[in-house]
Scaffold this motif. Sequence first.
Motif, PDB file in Angstrom:
ATOM      1  N   GLY A  66       0.802  -1.212   0.000  1.00  0.00           N
ATOM      2  CA  GLY A  66       0.000   0.000   0.000  1.00  0.00           C
ATOM      3  C   GLY A  66       0.835   1.262   0.000  1.00  0.00           C
ATOM      4  O   GLY A  66       0.299   2.366  -0.003  1.00  0.00           O
ATOM      5  N   HIS A 104      -3.359   3.993   1.880  1.00  0.00           N
ATOM      6  CA  HIS A 104      -3.059   2.881   0.987  1.00  0.00           C
ATOM      7  C   HIS A 104      -3.128   3.425  -0.426  1.00  0.00           C
ATOM      8  O   HIS A 104      -4.099   4.073  -0.811  1.00  0.00           O
ATOM      9  CB  HIS A 104      -4.068   1.757   1.190  1.00  0.00           C
ATOM     10  CG  HIS A 104      -3.700   0.466   0.519  1.00  0.00           C
ATOM     11  ND1 HIS A 104      -3.609   0.330  -0.854  1.00  0.00           N
ATOM     12  CD2 HIS A 104      -3.397  -0.761   1.031  1.00  0.00           C
ATOM     13  CE1 HIS A 104      -3.271  -0.909  -1.156  1.00  0.00           C
ATOM     14  NE2 HIS A 104      -3.127  -1.591  -0.015  1.00  0.00           N
ATOM     15  N   GLY A 106      -3.398   1.900  -3.351  1.00  0.00           N
ATOM     16  CA  GLY A 106      -4.218   1.256  -4.366  1.00  0.00           C
ATOM     17  C   GLY A 106      -3.490   1.174  -5.686  1.00  0.00           C
ATOM     18  O   GLY A 106      -2.337   0.764  -5.753  1.00  0.00           O
ATOM     19  N   ARG A 107      -4.133   1.590  -6.750  1.00  0.00           N
ATOM     20  CA  ARG A 107      -3.517   1.490  -8.077  1.00  0.00           C
ATOM     21  C   ARG A 107      -2.321   2.423  -8.247  1.00  0.00           C
ATOM     22  O   ARG A 107      -1.556   2.288  -9.202  1.00  0.00           O
ATOM     23  CB  ARG A 107      -4.561   1.775  -9.160  1.00  0.00           C
ATOM     24  CG  ARG A 107      -5.011   3.233  -9.260  1.00  0.00           C
ATOM     25  CD  ARG A 107      -5.956   3.430 -10.427  1.00  0.00           C
ATOM     26  NE  ARG A 107      -6.223   4.851 -10.684  1.00  0.00           N
ATOM     27  CZ  ARG A 107      -6.794   5.306 -11.789  1.00  0.00           C
ATOM     28  NH1 ARG A 107      -7.171   4.467 -12.722  1.00  0.00           N
ATOM     29  NH2 ARG A 107      -7.005   6.604 -11.940  1.00  0.00           N
ATOM     30  N   TYR A 116      -3.591  -3.329  -5.864  1.00  0.00           N
ATOM     31  CA  TYR A 116      -5.025  -3.575  -5.778  1.00  0.00           C
ATOM     32  C   TYR A 116      -5.774  -2.279  -6.033  1.00  0.00           C
ATOM     33  O   TYR A 116      -5.275  -1.186  -5.756  1.00  0.00           O
ATOM     34  CB  TYR A 116      -5.392  -4.102  -4.392  1.00  0.00           C
ATOM     35  CG  TYR A 116      -4.841  -5.465  -4.079  1.00  0.00           C
ATOM     36  CD1 TYR A 116      -5.569  -6.606  -4.392  1.00  0.00           C
ATOM     37  CD2 TYR A 116      -3.607  -5.620  -3.455  1.00  0.00           C
ATOM     38  CE1 TYR A 116      -5.086  -7.874  -4.110  1.00  0.00           C
ATOM     39  CE2 TYR A 116      -3.107  -6.885  -3.167  1.00  0.00           C
ATOM     40  CZ  TYR A 116      -3.857  -8.005  -3.494  1.00  0.00           C
ATOM     41  OH  TYR A 116      -3.368  -9.252  -3.208  1.00  0.00           O
ATOM     42  N   ALA A 117      -7.002  -2.414  -6.520  1.00  0.00           N
ATOM     43  CA  ALA A 117      -7.848  -1.253  -6.755  1.00  0.00           C
ATOM     44  C   ALA A 117      -9.304  -1.707  -6.764  1.00  0.00           C
ATOM     45  O   ALA A 117      -9.589  -2.898  -6.898  1.00  0.00           O
ATOM     46  CB  ALA A 117      -7.484  -0.588  -8.080  1.00  0.00           C
ATOM     47  N   LEU A 169      -6.239   4.758  -2.621  1.00  0.00           N
ATOM     48  CA  LEU A 169      -7.257   3.710  -2.626  1.00  0.00           C
ATOM     49  C   LEU A 169      -8.642   4.185  -2.196  1.00  0.00           C
ATOM     50  O   LEU A 169      -9.641   3.890  -2.860  1.00  0.00           O
ATOM     51  CB  LEU A 169      -6.805   2.540  -1.749  1.00  0.00           C
ATOM     52  CG  LEU A 169      -7.741   1.329  -1.765  1.00  0.00           C
ATOM     53  CD1 LEU A 169      -7.852   0.740  -3.165  1.00  0.00           C
ATOM     54  CD2 LEU A 169      -7.267   0.279  -0.775  1.00  0.00           C
ATOM     55  N   GLN A 172     -10.113   6.212  -4.796  1.00  0.00           N
ATOM     56  CA  GLN A 172     -10.490   5.372  -5.940  1.00  0.00           C
ATOM     57  C   GLN A 172     -11.863   4.734  -5.733  1.00  0.00           C
ATOM     58  O   GLN A 172     -12.641   4.600  -6.678  1.00  0.00           O
ATOM     59  CB  GLN A 172      -9.432   4.294  -6.155  1.00  0.00           C
ATOM     60  CG  GLN A 172      -8.094   4.820  -6.631  1.00  0.00           C
ATOM     61  CD  GLN A 172      -6.953   3.831  -6.406  1.00  0.00           C
ATOM     62  OE1 GLN A 172      -7.152   2.621  -6.460  1.00  0.00           O
ATOM     63  NE2 GLN A 172      -5.760   4.353  -6.149  1.00  0.00           N
TER      64      GLN A 172
END
Length: 320
Positions: A66, A104, A106-107, A116-117, A169, A172
Amino acid sequence: MSMLLSPVELSGLSLKNRVVMPPMCMYEVKAEDGLPTAFHHAHYGARAIGGVGLIIQEATAVEPDGRLTKYDLGLWNDEQKDALSALVTELHTFGAKVGVQLGHGGRKSADAPNPYAPSAIPFDDSYHAPQEMTRDDIERIKGAFVASAIRADQAGYDMIELHGAHGYLINQFLEPITNQRTDAYGGSLENRFRFLKEIVEEIKKVFSKPIWVRLSVTSYDENRNTLEDYQQIAKWLEELGVAALDISTGGLLPIRPNIPIYGGYQAGFSAKIKEVVTIPVTAVGRGLIRNTNWLADAAEILHDHDYNVYNNSYKRGQVR
């Protein structure tokens, strides 16, 4: 004494003034272990000596993948907690309150091999394509936020801020451009808010100190959430017991602001959020990056003769 430099009770915190150092990423963990370095002690220590009322530590990752970059601070293990506790204690000795921004990427976790996303949409061609999060992934990352909040409490932080801005994140999940899920975490604004809502609810069970949230209230794109959407999110967060909102803009997409850039250019967005909530709302800026003695200069401009710098040696430096 001027209002800016006078003591204040702010969302459950007794601050010696209204100056808050917002979290600003430094990317100085060269050992890639998430641990604070001599840089962090000097960087934040200088602002504490400079008189900042509340220092909010830069984006600090809740899990290794993250991190925004591999050079970020972390709070996913107890070694990091203990090292950061020493930093917090040090800053407290200078009279500053201290918070930490938990986040975090995310993408936008640039160095994560498998980011992760909410949906499998990359930020741009320079980033790895993210995996769409399963329900198990959602539960695991929510748990990582909660575990980091517990460590923040144990380390002595006075508050935490959840990073829901700048295209990371939580942001997102909030935005329809990056969240194209069809389950309970996608679709309507209320569903897209669910991830942040559940993180706040779970952290409140284990962390009794103030929780702030940072939001980017525009992504400078016509397909984004509207300002009215973020006013609704702000109202929901206040209802959840969030103590304050830290308002910023941009970062969701690889585009520059389409509005004029000047000192305080984001304050108008903060004012719009403040119209619909009673909790404190802050505006971000980078004045404390340019000038560690910003408060002393502000006191001079405000003709605040009651404000005192750290000691007489520093006071001599203010004589012009």
